[in-house]
Motif scaffolding. Sequence first.
Motif, PDB file in Angstrom:
ATOM      1  N   GLN A 144     -10.126  -2.142   3.828  1.00 31.09           N
ATOM      2  CA  GLN A 144      -9.125  -3.143   3.444  1.00 31.09           C
ATOM      3  C   GLN A 144      -8.266  -2.631   2.290  1.00 31.09           C
ATOM      4  OE1 GLN A 144     -11.921  -6.325   2.746  1.00 31.09           O
ATOM      5  NE2 GLN A 144     -11.246  -7.447   4.559  1.00 31.09           N
ATOM      6  N   GLN A 145      -8.930  -1.949   1.340  1.00 28.62           N
ATOM      7  CA  GLN A 145      -8.171  -1.382   0.213  1.00 28.62           C
ATOM      8  C   GLN A 145      -7.118  -0.389   0.711  1.00 28.62           C
ATOM      9  OE1 GLN A 145     -10.353   0.197  -3.110  1.00 28.62           O
ATOM     10  NE2 GLN A 145     -11.790  -1.517  -3.150  1.00 28.62           N
ATOM     11  N   GLN A 146      -7.514   0.428   1.720  1.00 27.92           N
ATOM     12  CA  GLN A 146      -6.556   1.417   2.226  1.00 27.92           C
ATOM     13  C   GLN A 146      -5.383   0.706   2.915  1.00 27.92           C
ATOM     14  OE1 GLN A 146      -5.544   4.064   1.291  1.00 27.92           O
ATOM     15  NE2 GLN A 146      -6.585   5.783   2.276  1.00 27.92           N
ATOM     16  N   ARG A 147      -5.682  -0.368   3.639  1.00 26.12           N
ATOM     17  CA  ARG A 147      -4.584  -1.117   4.260  1.00 26.12           C
ATOM     18  C   ARG A 147      -3.723  -1.806   3.197  1.00 26.12           C
ATOM     19  NH1 ARG A 147      -7.353  -4.760   8.301  1.00 26.12           N
ATOM     20  NH2 ARG A 147      -9.287  -3.932   7.450  1.00 26.12           N
ATOM     21  N   LEU A 148      -4.369  -2.199   2.093  1.00 25.46           N
ATOM     22  CA  LEU A 148      -3.599  -2.766   0.976  1.00 25.46           C
ATOM     23  C   LEU A 148      -2.639  -1.709   0.419  1.00 25.46           C
ATOM     24  CD1 LEU A 148      -2.993  -5.018  -1.098  1.00 25.46           C
ATOM     25  CD2 LEU A 148      -4.932  -4.185  -2.459  1.00 25.46           C
ATOM     26  N   CYS A 149      -3.140  -0.478   0.301  1.00 24.79           N
ATOM     27  CA  CYS A 149      -2.290   0.605  -0.204  1.00 24.79           C
ATOM     28  C   CYS A 149      -1.134   0.883   0.751  1.00 24.79           C
ATOM     29  CB  CYS A 149      -3.107   1.873  -0.428  1.00 24.79           C
ATOM     30  SG  CYS A 149      -4.280   1.692  -1.784  1.00 24.79           S
ATOM     31  N   ILE A 150      -1.405   0.739   2.057  1.00 26.47           N
ATOM     32  CA  ILE A 150      -0.330   0.927   3.038  1.00 26.47           C
ATOM     33  C   ILE A 150       0.677  -0.226   2.919  1.00 26.47           C
ATOM     34  CG2 ILE A 150       0.217   0.973   5.511  1.00 26.47           C
ATOM     35  CD1 ILE A 150      -2.459   2.524   5.894  1.00 26.47           C
ATOM     36  N   ALA A 151       0.163  -1.459   2.725  1.00 27.43           N
ATOM     37  CA  ALA A 151       1.054  -2.611   2.530  1.00 27.43           C
ATOM     38  C   ALA A 151       1.924  -2.395   1.286  1.00 27.43           C
ATOM     39  CB  ALA A 151       0.232  -3.890   2.384  1.00 27.43           C
ATOM     40  N   ARG A 152       1.294  -1.858   0.247  1.00 33.90           N
ATOM     41  CA  ARG A 152       2.013  -1.591  -1.009  1.00 33.90           C
ATOM     42  C   ARG A 152       3.097  -0.543  -0.770  1.00 33.90           C
ATOM     43  NH1 ARG A 152      -1.740   0.741  -5.623  1.00 33.90           N
ATOM     44  NH2 ARG A 152      -1.455   2.601  -4.359  1.00 33.90           N
ATOM     45  N   ALA A 153       2.759   0.466   0.032  1.00 41.78           N
ATOM     46  CA  ALA A 153       3.733   1.529   0.310  1.00 41.78           C
ATOM     47  C   ALA A 153       4.909   0.993   1.127  1.00 41.78           C
ATOM     48  CB  ALA A 153       3.058   2.688   1.040  1.00 41.78           C
ATOM     49  N   ILE A 154       4.631   0.159   2.146  1.00 41.69           N
ATOM     50  CA  ILE A 154       5.743  -0.292   2.991  1.00 41.69           C
ATOM     51  C   ILE A 154       6.545  -1.434   2.365  1.00 41.69           C
ATOM     52  CG2 ILE A 154       4.737   0.515   5.173  1.00 41.69           C
ATOM     53  CD1 ILE A 154       3.725  -2.166   5.812  1.00 41.69           C
ATOM     54  N   ALA A 155       5.994  -2.080   1.308  1.00 43.30           N
ATOM     55  CA  ALA A 155       6.704  -3.193   0.679  1.00 43.30           C
ATOM     56  C   ALA A 155       8.036  -2.763   0.068  1.00 43.30           C
ATOM     57  CB  ALA A 155       5.822  -3.843  -0.386  1.00 43.30           C
ATOM     58  N   VAL A 156       8.128  -1.499  -0.347  1.00 41.69           N
ATOM     59  CA  VAL A 156       9.392  -1.048  -0.956  1.00 41.69           C
ATOM     60  C   VAL A 156      10.350  -0.511   0.099  1.00 41.69           C
ATOM     61  CG1 VAL A 156       8.414  -0.617  -3.237  1.00 41.69           C
ATOM     62  CG2 VAL A 156       8.409   1.213  -1.543  1.00 41.69           C
ATOM     63  N   ARG A 157      10.035  -0.771   1.370  1.00 40.41           N
ATOM     64  CA  ARG A 157      10.871  -0.377   2.508  1.00 40.41           C
ATOM     65  C   ARG A 157      11.226   1.114   2.492  1.00 40.41           C
ATOM     66  NH1 ARG A 157      14.199  -5.355   1.112  1.00 40.41           N
ATOM     67  NH2 ARG A 157      13.066  -7.041   2.108  1.00 40.41           N
ATOM     68  N   PRO A 158      10.206   1.936   2.539  1.00 44.80           N
ATOM     69  CA  PRO A 158      10.485   3.376   2.551  1.00 44.80           C
ATOM     70  C   PRO A 158      10.968   3.791   3.934  1.00 44.80           C
ATOM     71  CG  PRO A 158       8.149   3.021   2.887  1.00 44.80           C
ATOM     72  CD  PRO A 158       8.771   1.659   2.720  1.00 44.80           C
ATOM     73  N   GLU A 159      11.480   5.028   4.016  1.00 41.49           N
ATOM     74  CA  GLU A 159      11.885   5.545   5.326  1.00 41.49           C
ATOM     75  C   GLU A 159      10.799   6.467   5.864  1.00 41.49           C
ATOM     76  OE1 GLU A 159      15.767   7.273   4.417  1.00 41.49           O
ATOM     77  OE2 GLU A 159      15.877   5.659   2.933  1.00 41.49           O
ATOM     78  N   VAL A 160      10.135   7.130   4.905  1.00 44.37           N
ATOM     79  CA  VAL A 160       9.098   8.083   5.283  1.00 44.37           C
ATOM     80  C   VAL A 160       7.808   7.664   4.570  1.00 44.37           C
ATOM     81  CG1 VAL A 160       8.405  10.518   5.240  1.00 44.37           C
ATOM     82  CG2 VAL A 160      10.829   9.922   5.417  1.00 44.37           C
ATOM     83  N   ILE A 161       6.674   7.765   5.273  1.00 45.63           N
ATOM     84  CA  ILE A 161       5.386   7.526   4.613  1.00 45.63           C
ATOM     85  C   ILE A 161       4.545   8.791   4.725  1.00 45.63           C
ATOM     86  CG2 ILE A 161       3.304   6.094   4.509  1.00 45.63           C
ATOM     87  CD1 ILE A 161       4.850   3.902   5.952  1.00 45.63           C
ATOM     88  N   LEU A 162       4.111   9.299   3.593  1.00 49.74           N
ATOM     89  CA  LEU A 162       3.252  10.478   3.571  1.00 49.74           C
ATOM     90  C   LEU A 162       1.821   9.996   3.408  1.00 49.74           C
ATOM     91  CD1 LEU A 162       5.329  12.561   0.978  1.00 49.74           C
ATOM     92  CD2 LEU A 162       5.579  12.537   3.476  1.00 49.74           C
ATOM     93  N   MET A 163       0.928  10.526   4.218  1.00 47.42           N
ATOM     94  CA  MET A 163      -0.470  10.114   4.106  1.00 47.42           C
ATOM     95  C   MET A 163      -1.342  11.349   3.934  1.00 47.42           C
ATOM     96  SD  MET A 163      -0.761   7.181   7.006  1.00 47.42           S
ATOM     97  CE  MET A 163       0.079   5.609   6.810  1.00 47.42           C
ATOM     98  N   ASP A 164      -2.074  11.364   2.840  1.00 46.63           N
ATOM     99  CA  ASP A 164      -2.929  12.519   2.570  1.00 46.63           C
ATOM    100  C   ASP A 164      -4.381  12.143   2.867  1.00 46.63           C
ATOM    101  OD1 ASP A 164      -3.938  14.896   1.783  1.00 46.63           O
ATOM    102  OD2 ASP A 164      -3.091  14.883  -0.243  1.00 46.63           O
ATOM    103  N   GLU A 165      -4.841  12.517   4.035  1.00 47.48           N
ATOM    104  CA  GLU A 165      -6.193  12.162   4.493  1.00 47.48           C
ATOM    105  C   GLU A 165      -6.528  10.702   4.258  1.00 47.48           C
ATOM    106  OE1 GLU A 165      -9.380  14.784   4.288  1.00 47.48           O
ATOM    107  OE2 GLU A 165      -8.222  16.282   3.203  1.00 47.48           O
ATOM    108  N   PRO A 166      -5.781   9.799   4.852  1.00 52.78           N
ATOM    109  CA  PRO A 166      -5.941   8.379   4.544  1.00 52.78           C
ATOM    110  C   PRO A 166      -7.257   7.782   5.043  1.00 52.78           C
ATOM    111  CG  PRO A 166      -4.466   8.662   6.399  1.00 52.78           C
ATOM    112  CD  PRO A 166      -4.751  10.028   5.871  1.00 52.78           C
ATOM    113  N   CYS A 167      -7.960   8.467   5.916  1.00 58.27           N
ATOM    114  CA  CYS A 167      -9.167   7.865   6.504  1.00 58.27           C
ATOM    115  C   CYS A 167     -10.454   8.579   6.132  1.00 58.27           C
ATOM    116  CB  CYS A 167      -9.047   7.832   8.025  1.00 58.27           C
ATOM    117  SG  CYS A 167      -7.657   6.857   8.598  1.00 58.27           S
ATOM    118  N   SER A 168     -10.366   9.606   5.298  1.00 56.11           N
ATOM    119  CA  SER A 168     -11.568  10.416   5.105  1.00 56.11           C
ATOM    120  C   SER A 168     -12.653   9.674   4.346  1.00 56.11           C
ATOM    121  CB  SER A 168     -11.235  11.735   4.429  1.00 56.11           C
ATOM    122  OG  SER A 168     -10.639  11.489   3.195  1.00 56.11           O
TER     123      SER A 168
END
Lengths: 238, 254
Positions: free
Chosen positions: B155-179
């Motif tokens: 859930q925390q990782q999805r929160l971080c993704i929500a936080r990332a998309i809230a600023v309406r980015p064009e590109v999302i970089l993910m560094d081993e988001p599931c490890s």
Amino acid sequence: MSEHIVKSFDEELERLRGAVQEMGGLAAEQLELSLRALLEPDPELAEQVVEADSEIDALEQRISQDAIRLLALRQPMAVDLRQAIAAIKIAFDLERSGDLAKNIALRLPVLKGFANRGTLETVARMGELAGWQLHDVLRAYSGTDPVLAREVWLRDRQIDDLYESNFRVYLTYMMEDPRTISAYTHLHFVAKNIERIGDHSTNIARSVYYLAEGVPLDEPRPKGADAKTAYVDPPAET
Amino acid sequence: MSADTKVEARDVSVYYGKKQALFNVDLDIDSRQVTSLIGPSGCGKSTFLRCVNRMNDTIEGCRVQGKIRLDGEDIHDRTLDPVKLRARVGMVFQKPNPFPKSIYDNVAYGPRLHGLVSRKDETEELVRSSLQRAGLWQEVEDRIHEPGTSLSGGQQQRLCIARAIAVRPEVILMDEPCSALDPIATARIEELIDELRENFTIVIVTHSMQQAARVSQRTAFFHLGILVEEGDTEKIFTSPTDKRTQDYITGRSG
């Protein structure tokens, strides 16, 4: 090819390849023996061929189970993935080839009194050609040799040509003497089985080519003569 | 560079002090696709990822050479504000790192900072829609003011993704988001990545080849700081061209 870091993975792949090769050897032998039984004729040998088919079936079962286990537990990639898929596909074609050889042997009772030596020998020669094809394609598999695989694939038309010309000959004999219809129909099935074994070798050739190259062999192939169109006009009604 | 190229890297080399970590990388990243970067530890994949939003600028002694363009615009241009760049190119890290604030404030922080929202109802709407897109809304809607750190790892990782998309980015970089996540949480994130690709360009660094194969359309393989091979994911995992790629993805020592 360098070795896997996990050594047991190499061993499993090698065992899979070994089983396919063993199966190939058996299928080639079955074809050879069934033709010899037909030519001699030797009912005991024919019986032996029929019985030995279950050995090939069992190997096919084992290969597909081993390959499925490998896919599930190792999640192979690239050449290893192609290796597992090739084993399943080739084992299928070899199993079918074995069945077809058995089917030739099963026709011995109806063909053993067959008098026309010439047509029998022509069928045997066609069978020999199919045997070489099988032998060569197994060699291509052993050496992961795409060049040889492609050669086998191209050469299949020779068998198709023979099959077609045999069919014309049988039609002629059958018209001359309707009492031979039963025998020539069975002989035609033998020829058909051999032609099918040839097709399975070309399938194997495609599998080997993909295994070696990672791209399918999909150039247009020169087609041999087609028995589907061999036809003799019925006599005109008077 | 094609019309669909979002990020264009040309002759990119990176040095940490005297040590060169990345050698002359040319790579086009297509718009609205998932590109995965794979390779052994120390191969330069994360270094490359961090070039795209200039995260390497924050590392002492790190030097980046070559050109990186975002929509054709040089990201090293002096007139370009790196903070603005990072709003356009968001990032999600290996370990979920929510701020020590409420779930709501975690998501609202970026939009407020970048002035994307001013009124309370606007903020509430953006927080809700971001959490919805991250697939977290239903699980947190009645405890939105509890600390972000009270959530489970996934859930925390999805929160971080929500936080990332809230600023309406064009590109999302993910560094081993599931490890750091279990298989179920991983599947949720992967499903989310697949949905997000409709609107975002995603670049993901992963050590799991199966994950790269599952989530990405393009795959780039790095080895010893060199981009060895790049292409359609399907091609890379069924019939790679380079022996080094083959050895790596099949688990051979080379």
